[in-house]
Design an enzyme around this catalytic site. Structure first.
Site, PDB file in Angstrom:
ATOM      1  CD  GLU A 216      26.070  41.349  42.502  1.00 51.91           C
ATOM      2  OE1 GLU A 216      25.864  42.583  42.632  1.00 51.91           O
ATOM      3  OE2 GLU A 216      26.195  40.804  41.388  1.00 51.91           O
ATOM      4  NE  ARG A 271      38.285  47.516  33.607  1.00 48.86           N
ATOM      5  CZ  ARG A 271      37.183  48.251  33.467  1.00 48.86           C
ATOM      6  NH1 ARG A 271      36.249  48.242  34.389  1.00 48.86           N
ATOM      7  NH2 ARG A 271      37.014  49.026  32.396  1.00 48.86           N
ATOM      8  CG  HIS A 388      50.123  17.452  35.960  1.00 52.58           C
ATOM      9  ND1 HIS A 388      50.726  16.228  35.804  1.00 52.58           N
ATOM     10  CD2 HIS A 388      51.101  18.306  36.363  1.00 52.58           C
ATOM     11  CE1 HIS A 388      52.009  16.329  36.134  1.00 52.58           C
ATOM     12  NE2 HIS A 388      52.259  17.579  36.474  1.00 52.58           N
TER      13      HIS A 388
HETATM   14  C1  G6Q Z   1      35.361  47.421  37.709  1.00 53.61           C
HETATM   15  C2  G6Q Z   1      33.920  47.410  37.615  1.00 53.61           C
HETATM   16  C3  G6Q Z   1      33.218  46.487  38.558  1.00 53.61           C
HETATM   17  C4  G6Q Z   1      33.010  47.057  39.949  1.00 53.61           C
HETATM   18  C5  G6Q Z   1      31.986  46.196  40.678  1.00 53.61           C
HETATM   19  C6  G6Q Z   1      31.727  46.667  42.072  1.00 53.61           C
HETATM   20  O1  G6Q Z   1      36.086  48.113  37.058  1.00 53.61           O
HETATM   21  O2  G6Q Z   1      33.443  48.705  37.683  1.00 53.61           O
HETATM   22  O3  G6Q Z   1      33.855  45.244  38.672  1.00 53.61           O
HETATM   23  O4  G6Q Z   1      34.208  47.115  40.647  1.00 53.61           O
HETATM   24  O5  G6Q Z   1      30.793  46.190  39.947  1.00 53.61           O
HETATM   25  O6  G6Q Z   1      31.261  47.971  42.075  1.00 53.61           O
HETATM   26  P1  G6Q Z   1      31.207  48.814  43.405  1.00 53.61           P
HETATM   27  O7  G6Q Z   1      32.590  48.978  43.905  1.00 53.61           O
HETATM   28  O8  G6Q Z   1      30.567  50.120  43.043  1.00 53.61           O
HETATM   29  O9  G6Q Z   1      30.374  48.020  44.367  1.00 53.61           O
END
Ligand code: G6Q
Length: 546
Positions: A216, A271, A388
């Protein structure tokens, strides 16, 4: 003996908690308040002006002491120390888990493979300070000599949710005239709608990706690059693109000047990364001084978590209350309800933090978990909007849903009576969940018999209320670190690895196999692909043009 050596459910404290549940399941919280005039003081904790009221829970002193005994039997103390000291507790990926090093404001060195990581953490912070100041002051110019007015962070998951939630939460602290945008979805609409109002000459793209291979992010980044080059030419890229990654090679391959790269390391989980260079968009938006205050708030919570005795330890208490409900009351859901419009993205952020961390079905030792539940489903919306909408179910539905209410004592926008009304509402909700309303009370109000049952609230539904003085960067840092550590505590009890996310891989792989079918590069083997291709062939591209 830790839970990894012995099944969790056979631990003495677990067994005692099963009995405790039977003792307490029919006890009403209201009665416990009546019996103990100090219940509010006994079941609340403070860290500076961060206050946790956990008195409206289905617990008494005995329950808490058994929960804390379970924490000890599961080796929580040792586990906390192992995380903070850089042990490779992410066992499946053989990595340390050191988001706490990113906000380590002490002089303590932190070692990974014999190397103190603090000098490189500080070096990247200095780089962020310099760069964010250059952008904010207008010293950093786009390729045509214009100042930057718009920052677009392109990233997804951990490389998006933290920064987007925090910049929104700290909107009041943002520099006026500098706008932050976040593009994450592969759906072209996300990028198209964002770019629609932007001028390439005054836009800076931050490509945030730990791996720099995420489909993405790379697709969005390439499309953004094309958009910029169309207007300004290829030479403009170096003034309009910076990267945040652990993967220098891929950043260079993408065509971003390595001088414009901000590094972080494999011991920062996605995360848990908003505290790293992934927070660059936050830093540009609110300035380095406030970014440092955000880190300082998290550090204060880290120190508290590491040193406070369990009985006075906010994340430990929060984590163990969650265990009590998930594993003994069999609650499957947790609501997080911020009464602060600025925190409207907090539930989305915590969905990832909690569910990606603790949505696991095997122990650290690779054994399938069959005898207890792990991480709950988490959801929420800001109050009073949620009242609500889904609060009907919280109050009268058949599910048992513990709630966290979060509210600042002072608003950043008092607006006459608004904040007092908001405060009255949050207190009222916790009270309504706890006290409910009996049929006798309903009838006494003059409601007809046939309607009365519909108006009954069973009550005895638990909640925590977190109050901070106001949501400054500092207290936001504390709140987020508190939830990170709560999640950690629960992962330790469930004996799972909270720091990998292998459950996201299968879908990604299948999508890669399906894409060629959609592009006509491979024979169609999925009926649904066939149907979609049929509909795409019918579609008149001009039909949606305004
Ligand atoms: C979080 C996951 C996941 C990751 C995304 C983006 O703990 O690993 O949400 O942050 O898949 O990954 P990249 O930072 O490698 O693009």
């Amino acid at each position: 003996m830790t839970a990894s050596k012995k099944n969790l459910t056979s631990l003495p404290a677990w067994q005692a908690l099963e009995n405790e549940y039977n003792r307490i399941k029919d006890v009403r919280m209201q009665d416990m308040f009546a019996q103990n005039p100090h219940r509010f003081e006994d079941f609340s904790l403070s860290l500076e002006d961060f206050f946790l009221d956990y008195s409206k829970n289905r617990i008494d002193a005995n329950t808490v002491s058994l929960l804390l005994k379970l924490a000890e039997e599961c080796g929580l103390k040792e586990a906390i120390e192992a995380m903070f000291s850089g042990e490779k507790i992410n066992s499946t990926e053989h990595r340390a888990v050191l988001h706490t090093a990113l906000r380590n404001m002490s002089d303590r060195p932190i070692y990974v493979d014999g190397e103190d990581v603090m000098p490189k953490v500080k070096a990247v912070l200095r780089q962020m300070e310099k760069f964010s100041e250059a952008v904010r002051s207008g010293e950093w110019k786009g390729s045509t000599g214009k100042e930057i007015t718009d920052i677009v962070n392109i990233g997804i998951g951990g490389s998006d949710l933290g920064p987007s939630m925090v910049t929104e939460a700290l909107k009041k602290y943002q520099k006026k005239g500098l706008h932050c945008h976040f593009v994450s979805n592969i759906d072209g609409t996300d990028l198209a709608e964002t770019l629609a109002d932007l001028n390439p000459a005054t836009t800076l793209f931050i490509i945030s990706s730990k791996t720099f291979t995420t489909q993405e992010t790379i697709t969005n980044a390439l499309s953004a690059r094309k958009w910029l080059i169309n207007e300004l030419g290829v030479a403009a890229v170096s003034k309009h693109f910076v990267a945040i990654s652990t993967n220098r090679k891929e950043v260079e391959a993408f065509g971003i000047n390595p001088d414009n790269m901000f590094e972080f390391w494999d011991w920062v989980g996605g995360r848990y990364s908003l505290w790293s260079a992934i927070g660059l968009s936050i830093c540009i938006a609110i300035g380095f001084a406030d970014f440092t205050r955000l880190l300082a708030g998290a550090f204060a919570m880290d120190e508290h978590f590491r040193t406070a005795p369990f009985a006075a330890n906010i994340p430990v208490i929060m984590g163990m209350l969650g265990i009590w409900y998930c594993n003994f009351f069999h609650a499957e859901v947790q609501a997080v309800l911020p009464y602060d419009q600025y925190l409207r993205r907090l539930p989305a952020y915590l969905q990832q933090a909690d569910m990606e961390s603790n949505g696991k079905g095997v122990t650290k030792d690779g054994e399938r978990i069959v005898s207890y539940q792990t991480g709950p489903v988490l959801f929420g919306e800001p109050g009073t909007n949620g009242q609500h909408s889904f609060y009907q179910l919280l109050h009268q539905g058949t599910h048992f849903i513990p709630c966290d209410f979060i509210v600042p004592a002072n608003s950043l926008n008092e607006m006459g009576e608004h904040h007092s009304i908001l405060l009255a509402n949050v207190i009222a909700q916790a009270e309504a969940l706890m006290c409910g309303k009996t049929k006798e009370e309903v009838l006494a109000e003059g409601v007809e018999e046939e309607l009365a049952e519909h108006k009954v609230f069973l009550g005895n539904r638990p909640s925590n209320t977190i109050v901070v003085e106001h949501f400054s960067p500092y207290y936001l840092g504390m709140l987020l670190a508190m939830y990170e550590h709560k999640i950690f505590v629960q992962g330790v009890i469930w004996n799972i690895n909270s720091f990998d996310q292998m459950g996201v891989e299968l879908g990604k792989k299948l999508a890669k196999d399906i894409l060629p079918e959609l592009k006509g590069d491979k024979p169609v083997s999925h009926a649904l692909v066939g149907k979609i291709l049929e509909m795409r062939n019918k579609h008149d591209d001009t039909s949606y043009t305004a």
